[in-house]
Design a protein around this motif. Structure first.
Motif, PDB file in Angstrom:
ATOM      1  N   THR A  25       0.852  -1.180   0.000  1.00  0.00           N
ATOM      2  CA  THR A  25       0.000   0.000   0.000  1.00  0.00           C
ATOM      3  C   THR A  25       0.894   1.238   0.000  1.00  0.00           C
ATOM      4  O   THR A  25       2.118   1.129   0.007  1.00  0.00           O
ATOM      5  CB  THR A  25      -0.892   0.022   1.258  1.00  0.00           C
ATOM      6  OG1 THR A  25      -0.065   0.208   2.406  1.00  0.00           O
ATOM      7  CG2 THR A  25      -1.661  -1.287   1.405  1.00  0.00           C
ATOM      8  N   ASN A  26       0.293   2.401   0.033  1.00  0.00           N
ATOM      9  CA  ASN A  26       1.092   3.628   0.046  1.00  0.00           C
ATOM     10  C   ASN A  26       1.423   4.097   1.454  1.00  0.00           C
ATOM     11  O   ASN A  26       1.868   5.220   1.636  1.00  0.00           O
ATOM     12  CB  ASN A  26       0.380   4.744  -0.728  1.00  0.00           C
ATOM     13  CG  ASN A  26      -0.975   5.090  -0.128  1.00  0.00           C
ATOM     14  OD1 ASN A  26      -1.365   4.545   0.903  1.00  0.00           O
ATOM     15  ND2 ASN A  26      -1.703   5.997  -0.770  1.00  0.00           N
ATOM     16  N   SER A  27       1.225   3.232   2.456  1.00  0.00           N
ATOM     17  CA  SER A  27       1.510   3.635   3.840  1.00  0.00           C
ATOM     18  C   SER A  27       3.000   3.832   4.071  1.00  0.00           C
ATOM     19  O   SER A  27       3.410   4.619   4.912  1.00  0.00           O
ATOM     20  CB  SER A  27       0.983   2.583   4.825  1.00  0.00           C
ATOM     21  OG  SER A  27       1.757   1.405   4.753  1.00  0.00           O
ATOM     22  N   GLY A  28       3.827   3.080   3.350  1.00  0.00           N
ATOM     23  CA  GLY A  28       5.267   3.250   3.464  1.00  0.00           C
ATOM     24  C   GLY A  28       5.953   2.335   4.448  1.00  0.00           C
ATOM     25  O   GLY A  28       7.175   2.325   4.528  1.00  0.00           O
ATOM     26  N   TYR A  29       5.182   1.526   5.199  1.00  0.00           N
ATOM     27  CA  TYR A  29       5.804   0.723   6.249  1.00  0.00           C
ATOM     28  C   TYR A  29       5.717  -0.780   6.004  1.00  0.00           C
ATOM     29  O   TYR A  29       6.287  -1.554   6.762  1.00  0.00           O
ATOM     30  CB  TYR A  29       5.174   1.047   7.599  1.00  0.00           C
ATOM     31  CG  TYR A  29       5.433   2.468   8.038  1.00  0.00           C
ATOM     32  CD1 TYR A  29       6.680   2.844   8.539  1.00  0.00           C
ATOM     33  CD2 TYR A  29       4.461   3.449   7.908  1.00  0.00           C
ATOM     34  CE1 TYR A  29       6.940   4.148   8.916  1.00  0.00           C
ATOM     35  CE2 TYR A  29       4.710   4.762   8.287  1.00  0.00           C
ATOM     36  CZ  TYR A  29       5.945   5.101   8.786  1.00  0.00           C
ATOM     37  OH  TYR A  29       6.198   6.401   9.148  1.00  0.00           O
TER      38      TYR A  29
END
Length: 210
Positions: free
Chosen positions: A27-31
């Motif tokens: 996802t685009n959460s980055g984690y």
């Protein structure tokens, strides 16, 4: 009455999408990392490590607690079989000097620090090497920083010889940022791992196994 969903691995793995994105694309959460298309051996080893406590993540440990080695291999093979498009590179407009240092370390290493090129183990295209060496492209900048930091501090460990721990401890914090910045700025056309390396890695390493 609504029809029951098919009992397939894709359906069973829907729970993984909460963190790792649809079909394991991230996802685009980055984690959270992309897991689609990673080598099956690498995914299997990480599932084992989370289940058995060698990698620390409470959610992963809870989900995997009662799963057998055989079922974890089925999960690993499922995600490894997914050849799916990659999104555009996450990092843009990074400083030129940071990108240059990151590319140097990834492609050539730094002999003065005793640091081999990332490409010498992860492949020239940085998409990984079967059966168990992961690709490093298509991963979020923050995830890369977190994992390099975990290797550096000993929060993440590998079977001996733990080359990733040794390499990251030889790098400065600025070098770690440069590597994560360059990797996360590269587009990925096709991210499947290669079958073998053209030459033996320059540093003995257990990371490809655990």
């Amino acid at each position: 009455m609504a029809a029951e969903p098919p009992d397939s691995m894709g359906q069973r793995m829907q729970a993984c999408a909460t963190c790792h994105g649809k079909e394991g694309r991230a996802t685009n959460s980055g984690y959270f990392p992309r897991i689609a298309g990673k080598p099956a051996g690498y995914l299997y080893n990480q599932l084992i490590n989370f289940r058995d406590g060698r990698r620390q993540n409470a959610t992963m440990a809870y989900l995997l607690d009662h799963m057998s080695d055989q079922y974890l291999m089925e999960i690993a093979k499922h995600f490894a079989s997914l050849d799916l498009p990659y999104p555009p590179a996450q990092t843009t407009k990074a400083p030129a000097a940071t990108l240059a240092r990151g590319e140097q370390l990834v492609r050539h290493g730094d002999a003065s620090l005793g640091v081999p090129a990332c490409a010498s183990c992860h492949g020239a295209a940085m998409t990984g090497v079967a059966p168990a060496m992961p690709g490093l492209l298509g991963l979020p900048h923050d995830y890369l920083l977190g994992q390099l930091g975990a290797w550096r501090t000993g929060m993440r460990r590998a079977s001996l010889p733990d080359c990733m721990g040794e390499i990251t401890r030889r790098l400065s914090p600025q070098d770690v940022v440069a590597v994560a910045t360059w990797l996360s700025s590269q587009p990925v056309k096709r991210g499947l791992p290669v079958g073998s390396l053209p030459a033996q890695p320059t540093m003995e390493c257990g990371s490809g196994f655990r």
